[in-house]
Each structure stands twice: as C-alpha cells, then as structure tokens.
Design a protein around this motif. Structure first.
Motif, PDB file in Angstrom:
ATOM      1  N   VAL A  16     -19.685 -33.631   0.534  1.00  0.00           N
ATOM      2  CA  VAL A  16     -20.270 -33.509   1.769  1.00  0.00           C
ATOM      3  C   VAL A  16     -21.163 -34.944   1.289  1.00  0.00           C
ATOM      4  O   VAL A  16     -22.121 -35.019  -0.431  1.00  0.00           O
ATOM      5  N   PRO A  17     -21.745 -35.987   2.382  1.00  0.00           N
ATOM      6  CA  PRO A  17     -22.416 -36.993   1.505  1.00  0.00           C
ATOM      7  C   PRO A  17     -23.787 -36.398   1.992  1.00  0.00           C
ATOM      8  O   PRO A  17     -24.952 -35.272   1.854  1.00  0.00           O
ATOM      9  N   CYS A  18     -24.448 -37.661   0.441  1.00  0.00           N
ATOM     10  CA  CYS A  18     -25.727 -36.863  -0.075  1.00  0.00           C
ATOM     11  C   CYS A  18     -26.863 -36.520   0.921  1.00  0.00           C
ATOM     12  O   CYS A  18     -28.144 -36.120   1.029  1.00  0.00           O
ATOM     13  N   GLU A  19     -26.726 -37.844   1.397  1.00  0.00           N
ATOM     14  CA  GLU A  19     -27.336 -37.680   2.622  1.00  0.00           C
ATOM     15  C   GLU A  19     -28.000 -36.925   3.651  1.00  0.00           C
ATOM     16  O   GLU A  19     -29.183 -37.596   4.203  1.00  0.00           O
ATOM     17  N   LEU A  20     -26.832 -35.735   4.039  1.00  0.00           N
ATOM     18  CA  LEU A  20     -27.582 -34.794   4.806  1.00  0.00           C
ATOM     19  C   LEU A  20     -28.604 -33.428   4.055  1.00  0.00           C
ATOM     20  O   LEU A  20     -29.369 -33.732   4.689  1.00  0.00           O
ATOM     21  N   VAL A  21     -27.995 -33.789   2.286  1.00  0.00           N
ATOM     22  CA  VAL A  21     -29.245 -32.940   2.025  1.00  0.00           C
ATOM     23  C   VAL A  21     -31.249 -33.869   1.972  1.00  0.00           C
ATOM     24  O   VAL A  21     -31.919 -33.414   2.178  1.00  0.00           O
ATOM     25  N   ASP A  22     -30.569 -34.970   1.655  1.00  0.00           N
ATOM     26  CA  ASP A  22     -31.887 -35.535   0.928  1.00  0.00           C
ATOM     27  C   ASP A  22     -32.682 -35.692   2.295  1.00  0.00           C
ATOM     28  O   ASP A  22     -34.217 -35.894   2.588  1.00  0.00           O
ATOM     29  N   LYS A  23     -31.430 -36.612   3.573  1.00  0.00           N
ATOM     30  CA  LYS A  23     -32.792 -37.470   4.916  1.00  0.00           C
ATOM     31  C   LYS A  23     -32.731 -35.941   6.060  1.00  0.00           C
ATOM     32  O   LYS A  23     -33.858 -35.967   7.086  1.00  0.00           O
ATOM     33  N   LEU A  25     -31.261 -32.376   6.602  1.00  0.00           N
ATOM     34  CA  LEU A  25     -30.720 -30.898   6.384  1.00  0.00           C
ATOM     35  C   LEU A  25     -32.468 -30.186   6.957  1.00  0.00           C
ATOM     36  O   LEU A  25     -32.531 -29.652   7.606  1.00  0.00           O
ATOM     37  N   LYS A  26     -33.921 -30.738   6.666  1.00  0.00           N
ATOM     38  CA  LYS A  26     -34.704 -29.933   6.883  1.00  0.00           C
ATOM     39  C   LYS A  26     -35.693 -30.334   9.121  1.00  0.00           C
ATOM     40  O   LYS A  26     -35.826 -29.721   9.502  1.00  0.00           O
ATOM     41  N   LEU A  27     -34.403 -31.498   8.924  1.00  0.00           N
ATOM     42  CA  LEU A  27     -34.242 -32.119  10.560  1.00  0.00           C
ATOM     43  C   LEU A  27     -33.641 -31.693  11.627  1.00  0.00           C
ATOM     44  O   LEU A  27     -33.901 -31.521  12.804  1.00  0.00           O
ATOM     45  N   ALA A  28     -32.621 -31.334  11.311  1.00  0.00           N
ATOM     46  CA  ALA A  28     -31.457 -30.669  11.683  1.00  0.00           C
ATOM     47  C   ALA A  28     -31.007 -29.589  12.315  1.00  0.00           C
ATOM     48  O   ALA A  28     -31.516 -28.338  11.421  1.00  0.00           O
ATOM     49  N   GLY A  29     -30.488 -29.062  13.540  1.00  0.00           N
ATOM     50  CA  GLY A  29     -30.653 -27.737  13.694  1.00  0.00           C
ATOM     51  C   GLY A  29     -29.482 -27.378  13.233  1.00  0.00           C
ATOM     52  O   GLY A  29     -28.560 -27.729  12.741  1.00  0.00           O
ATOM     53  N   ALA A  30     -29.494 -26.021  13.773  1.00  0.00           N
ATOM     54  CA  ALA A  30     -28.191 -24.803  13.347  1.00  0.00           C
ATOM     55  C   ALA A  30     -27.209 -25.106  13.433  1.00  0.00           C
ATOM     56  O   ALA A  30     -26.276 -25.840  13.468  1.00  0.00           O
ATOM     57  N   VAL A  31     -27.124 -25.726  15.627  1.00  0.00           N
ATOM     58  CA  VAL A  31     -25.699 -25.965  15.953  1.00  0.00           C
ATOM     59  C   VAL A  31     -25.326 -27.499  15.199  1.00  0.00           C
ATOM     60  O   VAL A  31     -23.582 -27.847  14.839  1.00  0.00           O
ATOM     61  N   GLN A  32     -26.665 -28.787  14.585  1.00  0.00           N
ATOM     62  CA  GLN A  32     -26.377 -30.045  14.216  1.00  0.00           C
ATOM     63  C   GLN A  32     -25.450 -29.613  13.079  1.00  0.00           C
ATOM     64  O   GLN A  32     -24.322 -30.446  13.032  1.00  0.00           O
ATOM     65  N   LEU A  33     -25.933 -28.830  12.229  1.00  0.00           N
ATOM     66  CA  LEU A  33     -25.438 -28.634  11.052  1.00  0.00           C
ATOM     67  C   LEU A  33     -24.146 -27.994  10.868  1.00  0.00           C
ATOM     68  O   LEU A  33     -23.188 -28.386  10.169  1.00  0.00           O
ATOM     69  N   LYS A  34     -23.441 -27.227  11.944  1.00  0.00           N
ATOM     70  CA  LYS A  34     -22.102 -26.466  11.618  1.00  0.00           C
ATOM     71  C   LYS A  34     -21.639 -27.402  12.314  1.00  0.00           C
ATOM     72  O   LYS A  34     -19.848 -27.397  11.667  1.00  0.00           O
ATOM     73  N   VAL A  35     -22.046 -28.301  12.963  1.00  0.00           N
ATOM     74  CA  VAL A  35     -20.932 -29.140  13.762  1.00  0.00           C
ATOM     75  C   VAL A  35     -20.509 -30.259  12.798  1.00  0.00           C
ATOM     76  O   VAL A  35     -19.401 -30.873  12.384  1.00  0.00           O
ATOM     77  N   LEU A  36     -21.013 -31.050  11.881  1.00  0.00           N
ATOM     78  CA  LEU A  36     -21.510 -31.745  10.919  1.00  0.00           C
ATOM     79  C   LEU A  36     -20.697 -30.753  10.346  1.00  0.00           C
ATOM     80  O   LEU A  36     -19.387 -31.860   9.463  1.00  0.00           O
ATOM     81  N   LEU A  37     -20.814 -29.859   9.521  1.00  0.00           N
ATOM     82  CA  LEU A  37     -19.874 -29.439   8.231  1.00  0.00           C
ATOM     83  C   LEU A  37     -18.154 -29.577   8.561  1.00  0.00           C
ATOM     84  O   LEU A  37     -17.509 -29.459   7.754  1.00  0.00           O
ATOM     85  N   TRP A  38     -18.421 -28.882   9.699  1.00  0.00           N
ATOM     86  CA  TRP A  38     -17.007 -28.372  10.473  1.00  0.00           C
ATOM     87  C   TRP A  38     -16.162 -29.436  10.438  1.00  0.00           C
ATOM     88  O   TRP A  38     -14.529 -29.962   9.885  1.00  0.00           O
ATOM     89  N   ALA A  39     -16.159 -31.375  11.002  1.00  0.00           N
ATOM     90  CA  ALA A  39     -16.325 -32.241  10.767  1.00  0.00           C
ATOM     91  C   ALA A  39     -16.139 -33.128   9.781  1.00  0.00           C
ATOM     92  O   ALA A  39     -15.141 -33.736   9.468  1.00  0.00           O
ATOM     93  N   LEU A  68     -23.860 -36.914  19.036  1.00  0.00           N
ATOM     94  CA  LEU A  68     -24.918 -38.100  19.259  1.00  0.00           C
ATOM     95  C   LEU A  68     -25.383 -38.273  17.866  1.00  0.00           C
ATOM     96  O   LEU A  68     -26.115 -39.107  17.313  1.00  0.00           O
ATOM     97  N   TYR A  69     -26.418 -36.998  17.586  1.00  0.00           N
ATOM     98  CA  TYR A  69     -27.680 -36.737  17.027  1.00  0.00           C
ATOM     99  C   TYR A  69     -26.438 -37.833  15.579  1.00  0.00           C
ATOM    100  O   TYR A  69     -27.410 -38.435  15.336  1.00  0.00           O
ATOM    101  N   TRP A  70     -25.402 -36.807  15.277  1.00  0.00           N
ATOM    102  CA  TRP A  70     -25.347 -37.254  14.087  1.00  0.00           C
ATOM    103  C   TRP A  70     -24.340 -39.041  14.045  1.00  0.00           C
ATOM    104  O   TRP A  70     -24.337 -40.687  12.763  1.00  0.00           O
TER     105      TRP A  70
END
Length: 335
Positions: A16-23, A25-39, A68-70
């Motif tokens: 998992v890229p550190c950027e996901l957590v560092d930048k 994690l607070k802004l992304a929604g639940a669906v966006q996080l689920k989609v990225l983790l699956w990807a 598109l967000y990611w």
C-alpha cells in the motif's frame, strides 16, 4: 487497550503506498478507499470497473467516480488491456529472510505512460473548488444564489457541486440551468437528483441555448397537460406517470386530438370488456377511431351500433317435443 496485527496475517500481504495514508486517508470516502484497496490487492492483473463493482457489491457509477478520484490524485494510471504492465509487487507475497540486494543491471528504458483518459461521468468538484469558481465568476455565483431562491432553501455542498458540474462539464449555460430548475419546481420535483438527470439528457440532446430550452419546456408542458387530461378522463389517481403512459397520453391528446369525453368512452368500453384499466386496450380502441375518423361521442356510439347490427344473431327455438325427447324431465316428480 493496545492492538497488534495477527502475525499469521503477514504470510500473505500486498503493498500500500505510503501516500495513501499520509495524504488521502482523511479526505477519501469509504467507497473510494474500498475501491483502491481492491485495486492494490489485484494489481497483478488488469483492473476494470465492472469487476470491482461485482466484487464489492456497489454501483458501477460509484466505482467510476472513485477510480477517477484516484487518477486525479496520481495513484492510478489508466491503461489499455494490451498495454498492461504491473507497476507494483504482485499479491500473495510470502515473508522470507532478508537477503543482500544484488547489484541491478542497467535498467531498461521506462515505457512511456499512456495518456490518462477521463471517464464518461465527470467527477464532481470539492467544496474548495466550488468556492473558488464562485469567487472567480459572477455568473457561477448568480447561478448558486438563483438556485437557492427558486428552490426556497439553502443548497448544500454536494448540490452546489452538481450545478457547477452541469455548467463546466456538460456545457449547459447558466440561464438554461435556471430554466430547468424553475420547471422542476413547477411540477413538484425540485430536487437536484431529478434536475441533474434531466440536465444530462438535455446536454445529450444538445440543448445549449435559451431558445432551445424554451422549445423543450413547451414540449414537456404539452405532454404534462396531455397526461393530466388522460388522468381525469380515466379516473386515475394523481401520481407520476411512466414514460409509456406519457407517450400514450401525448399520442391520444396532442397528436390524435381526442376530447376527454371520447377518452372516457374508450375507458368505459375497456373496463366492460376486461374488468380493469388497460392502456394498451384503450389505445387499440382509439387507434381504430383514428383510422375511421371518429371525432365525437355520437359518432363513437353510432359506430358501435352499426358494428353490433352486422353481427349475426343467434336463433332461439322453443321446440317442446325436442325438449321432452332429451330426457330433461325424466327425474322430475309431479305432484
């Protein structure tokens, strides 16, 4: 209480890229996080919206928004299937003892990144971008203020983003959007979900001028009035009609120009024959009248009388001798 990861879970991991957590994690929604983790979990194979939607049981449009967000964040790059190249360690990495890294050979030239292709459904702007656009453009500021005035309430951040998307991404002018909001409120559908749906249809139909919008609204008003006429003639409870019902009403009232009394006559004949309201059956009756030129209640009833006269009448006989021979009286006891 303190927690730690179960050691058994480390036997199968993915990066998992550190950027996901560092930048993000607070802004992304639940669906966006689920989609990225699956990807990230399936980064060793081509990824598409349909596969993610099926795996996570979420709408495909929401998956497209998240992807598109990611992409805009730079964490995802869209590629064609025939150009797929894994860009991260494959999944199911098994823990192993650390080894001294070998000196790598000369690295091959990096493959050029394919251009990012925007998805068909635009991503709605965030609150900061909407605020900036309102500061930059008096026209956008007017749109937001006028929308609140027409709706009779304050619009939230998501609704503001929707209006901005209709203007910036779909190309609808401010005056056309305002006309649409007024129409929606006038028919009792003053919610942004309905307005967005109709506005996107207008963009597909290339309704981009004040004159085109006026013509479209006249057509919609005619159809609404036609349905109201049918609604009263057929004694239908007031409700939102289906698209098929709107088409029937427009055909009967606007194209064929049948008066309400003829619509009611067709309705009564339909109920007499079928025991219920059947718009397809009523349409057959009216289509027959249209072909025969029936335009009044008197003509409709005359046509029915003539049709009944042409049908052969059953002959009724009273042959008592035949009755007696049939044996119908054998079981009767006379007193």
């Amino acid at each position: 209480m303190n927690y730690h990861i179960n050691p058994a879970s480390w036997y199968s991991v993915f990066a998992v890229p550190c950027e996901l957590v560092d930048k993000h994690l607070k802004l992304a929604g639940a669906v966006q996080l689920k989609v990225l983790l699956w990807a990230l979990r399936h980064n060793d194979q081509p990824i598409n919206d349909e596969a993610i939607a099926t795996a996570l049981h979420i709408q495909r449009a929401d998956v497209s928004d998240a992807m598109l967000y990611w992409q805009e964040c730079g964490l995802l790059i869209e590629q064609n299937e025939d150009e797929y190249i894994p860009t991260a360690p494959t999944s199911h990495l098994t823990a192993a003892p650390a080894e001294s890294p070998a000196v790598p050979a000369a690295a091959p030239p990096a493959a050029p990144k394919p251009p990012v292709k925007l998805l068909s459904r635009p991503q709605k702007a965030d609150n900061a971008f909407v605020a900036r656009r309102m500061l930059e453009s008096d026209e956008i500021c007017f749109l937001m203020e006028e929308a609140q005035q027409i709706l009779g309430r304050l619009i939230n951040n998501g609704e503001s983003a929707t209006l901005l998307m209709l203007h910036d991404d779909y190309g609808l002018p401010v005056d056309v959007i305002i006309m649409l909001i007024q129409y929606a409120v006038g028919i009792g559908k003053g919610n942004l979900r309905y307005i967005e749906k109709v506005a996107i249809n207008w963009a597909d139909e290339e309704i981009f001028t004040h004159e085109q919008a006026e013509a479209k609204l006249r057509l919609l008003d005619e159809r609404q009035q036609a349905w109201h006429t049918v609604e009263q003639a057929l004694s239908i409870e007031r409700r939102s009609p289906t698209q098929r019902e709107i088409e029937y009403a427009n055909r009967w009232v606007t194209e064929w120009k049948f008066p309400a009394e003829l619509l009611h006559e067709a309705y009564e004949r339909c109920v007499d024959q079928t025991g219920k309201v059947n718009l397809r059956y009523i349409n057959k009756i009216l289509e027959n009248w249209q072909q025969k030129g029936v335009r009044s209640l008197e003509q409709a009833r005359q046509e029915q009388t003539e049709k009944a006269a042409q049908q052969p009448q059953k002959q009724v006989t009273y042959d008592i001798d035949s009755f007696e021979k049939s044996g119908v009286f054998d079981d009767l006891t006379w007193r």
